[in-house]
Motif scaffolding. Structure first.
Motif, mmCIF file in Angstrom:
data_model
loop_
_atom_site.group_PDB
_atom_site.id
_atom_site.type_symbol
_atom_site.label_atom_id
_atom_site.label_comp_id
_atom_site.label_asym_id
_atom_site.label_seq_id
_atom_site.Cartn_x
_atom_site.Cartn_y
_atom_site.Cartn_z
ATOM 1 N N ALA A 91 130.916 16.128 54.663
ATOM 2 C CA ALA A 91 131.589 16.295 55.842
ATOM 3 C C ALA A 91 133.012 17.260 55.799
ATOM 4 O O ALA A 91 133.367 17.902 56.644
ATOM 5 C CB ALA A 91 131.957 14.821 56.647
ATOM 6 N N ALA A 92 133.656 16.924 54.716
ATOM 7 C CA ALA A 92 135.028 17.670 54.564
ATOM 8 C C ALA A 92 134.856 19.091 54.297
ATOM 9 O O ALA A 92 135.343 19.918 54.844
ATOM 10 C CB ALA A 92 135.792 17.156 53.113
ATOM 11 N N ASN B 129 131.222 14.149 62.544
ATOM 12 C CA ASN B 129 130.922 12.727 62.715
ATOM 13 C C ASN B 129 129.581 12.718 63.382
ATOM 14 O O ASN B 129 129.022 11.327 63.323
ATOM 15 C CB ASN B 129 132.205 12.044 63.727
ATOM 16 C CG ASN B 129 133.083 11.756 63.001
ATOM 17 O OD1 ASN B 129 133.348 10.627 62.400
ATOM 18 N ND2 ASN B 129 134.317 12.541 63.058
ATOM 19 N N THR B 130 128.928 13.466 64.062
ATOM 20 C CA THR B 130 127.469 13.315 64.445
ATOM 21 C C THR B 130 126.747 13.539 63.392
ATOM 22 O O THR B 130 125.564 12.813 63.317
ATOM 23 C CB THR B 130 127.291 14.223 65.732
ATOM 24 O OG1 THR B 130 128.358 14.063 66.637
ATOM 25 C CG2 THR B 130 125.890 14.135 66.322
ATOM 26 N N VAL C 131 142.378 17.959 55.503
ATOM 27 C CA VAL C 131 141.253 17.420 56.281
ATOM 28 C C VAL C 131 140.932 16.009 55.448
ATOM 29 O O VAL C 131 141.164 15.977 54.169
ATOM 30 C CB VAL C 131 140.164 18.195 56.098
ATOM 31 C CG1 VAL C 131 138.677 17.733 56.468
ATOM 32 C CG2 VAL C 131 140.286 19.452 56.971
ATOM 33 N N VAL C 132 141.129 14.930 56.078
ATOM 34 C CA VAL C 132 140.548 13.627 55.393
ATOM 35 C C VAL C 132 139.539 13.024 55.955
ATOM 36 O O VAL C 132 139.451 12.968 57.200
ATOM 37 C CB VAL C 132 141.985 12.681 55.518
ATOM 38 C CG1 VAL C 132 141.632 11.380 54.666
ATOM 39 C CG2 VAL C 132 143.190 13.317 55.169
ATOM 40 N N VAL C 133 138.488 12.566 55.032
ATOM 41 C CA VAL C 133 137.197 12.085 55.628
ATOM 42 C C VAL C 133 136.996 10.635 54.892
ATOM 43 O O VAL C 133 137.229 10.937 53.565
ATOM 44 C CB VAL C 133 136.066 13.070 55.569
ATOM 45 C CG1 VAL C 133 134.832 12.304 55.753
ATOM 46 C CG2 VAL C 133 136.226 14.302 56.287
ATOM 47 N N ALA D 116 136.043 7.489 59.135
ATOM 48 C CA ALA D 116 137.348 7.916 59.900
ATOM 49 C C ALA D 116 137.477 9.266 59.489
ATOM 50 O O ALA D 116 136.897 9.696 58.403
ATOM 51 C CB ALA D 116 138.410 7.156 59.215
ATOM 52 N N SER D 117 138.263 10.075 60.323
ATOM 53 C CA SER D 117 138.305 11.383 59.823
ATOM 54 C C SER D 117 139.849 11.944 60.641
ATOM 55 O O SER D 117 140.350 11.385 61.764
ATOM 56 C CB SER D 117 137.281 12.452 60.278
ATOM 57 O OG SER D 117 137.040 12.253 61.835
ATOM 58 N N ARG D 118 140.348 12.901 59.827
ATOM 59 C CA ARG D 118 141.692 13.584 60.327
ATOM 60 C C ARG D 118 141.650 15.013 59.772
ATOM 61 O O ARG D 118 141.372 15.040 58.727
ATOM 62 C CB ARG D 118 142.628 12.574 59.741
ATOM 63 C CG ARG D 118 144.124 13.089 59.953
ATOM 64 C CD ARG D 118 144.734 12.385 61.222
ATOM 65 N NE ARG D 118 146.176 12.607 61.231
ATOM 66 C CZ ARG D 118 146.601 13.291 62.261
ATOM 67 N NH1 ARG D 118 145.645 13.681 63.209
ATOM 68 N NH2 ARG D 118 147.898 13.530 62.439
#
Lengths: 81, 149, 149, 81
Positions: C108-109, C69-70, C95-97, C76-78
């Motif tokens: 990111a994922a 996230n940085t 992983v969900v992005v 959103a992410s999970r």
């Protein structure tokens, strides 16, 4: 042959498709013929860098020959996805 | 391998289940879902109209899927792209890729999306308070294609 | 941002819905699901046992999610990672992005998965007809990390 | 301090965790102390290239000092995901 127009080309020309008898040898010849037909076409094809063409549903280019082609489509760069 | 060009919405879980089914050899599933955003730059978007070229669209999506399956070792893939007028928040496109290893699944899904942006005959018109505006093709989308060549 | 380390299974559609909810500003959702494969090389796999380090696992996943996230502009992410004995075909990790743009979501994922492979304290033991075998760390998983540094 | 073992280190040593009073200054000192304790430890720590360590749940290394550390964990390279 069938000529199809999409997106703002369709809107500027005013029809989604038309049947046309043409002796144009290439796509460029066909564009020249259309532009001389009516100011709406002249406007739509004013900047050919913004126009893409497909021949019988395959992406092609302005130099491509039209021999045997049944369907020509003009449209702006695609924006799917 | 299968592609659909449709007006109706889709359900991600159903599509994943249809791909993987009772298979036990899949190691990685990557999905991409594209959605209608409520802004474009500083502009408010009220809806999105997707025009496409029936016939050529299916052909182009088939070709993109075949290219991906030729380039990576995939076990299953699925592309769904909607057309018509979609409200903000709606799903536009779904790509699902299954592979033995995660790298192949990630790369193939990204490859499919990159090609879809520039080689599938769809055109987006954004509804705004000031009227509809055809979306311009992005230079960055053409750049994204270059990494695959 | 949220992470779960759990024995029970997860439902991808539920997780995506929980992330996106009624939001209208998300443009791209990428999911990765890792599954138990029935083979490893030429070996038949009967099940997979996942051991982890309670406490440190949650901390490591939190750190990985914060790093992602940085580095990217995410909305959103999970992360969900299961432990315990899982049958072949079972889901291991999700992983969900969600992001405004697809490139950020994809990268990111993939980043999260690459870090998860080498920096989250999980250890896999594959059940085979000849008994259980601890999975060796793969050099290619360490190589995958290098692209992000 | 609490010493934790995971995966094949746990299996070779035979316990998942143990309480130990130690005057070891670094992780390497602690490993040497454990190896001298019993052949099971000596075997488990025979190849330290295959062993990772966490101090109070943060990845660390063999040279790290143990001052103030309450929990030391030894395990093989991680294989999550």
């Amino acid at each position: 042959m069938q000529i199809l127009y999409f997106a703002w080309l369709r809107e500027r020309i005013g029809v989604p498709r038309e049947e046309l008898e043409s002796t144009a040898l290439t796509v460029a010849d066909l564009v020249a013929e259309l532009r001389s037909k009516d100011p709406r076409y002249d406007l739509a094809f004013a900047d050919m860098r913004a126009v893409r063409v497909a021949l019988d549903q395959q992406l092609s280019d302005l130099d491509a020959p039209l021999a045997g082609v049944r369907e020509v489509a003009f449209f702006p760069p695609m924006t799917g996805g | 391998m299968s592609v659909s060009v449709q007006a109706q919405d889709f359900d991600i879980a159903t599509e994943i289940a249809a791909l993987t089914g009772a298979r036990k050899d899949i190691g990685a599933v990557v999905t991409f879902t594209g959605l209608v955003r409520d802004t474009a730059g500083h502009e408010t978007i009220t809806d999105l109209e997707l025009e496409h070229y029936p016939g050529m669209t299916e052909y182009a999506l088939d070709m993109i899927e075949i290219k991906a399956n030729t380039r990576w070792k995939l076990q299953a893939s699925r592309i769904i792209h909607r057309y018509g007028k979609l409200p903000v928040g709606a799903q536009i496109v779904l790509v699902v890729v299954a592979a033995p290893h995660r790298k192949d699944a990630f790369e193939a899904a990204e490859f499919i999306m990159d090609y879809l942006k520039s080689e599938a005959p769809f055109w987006k018109k954004e509804g705004t308070p000031g009227g509809g505006k055809w979306v311009d093709a992005q230079a960055r989308d053409l750049d994204a294609l270059k990494r695959w060549s």
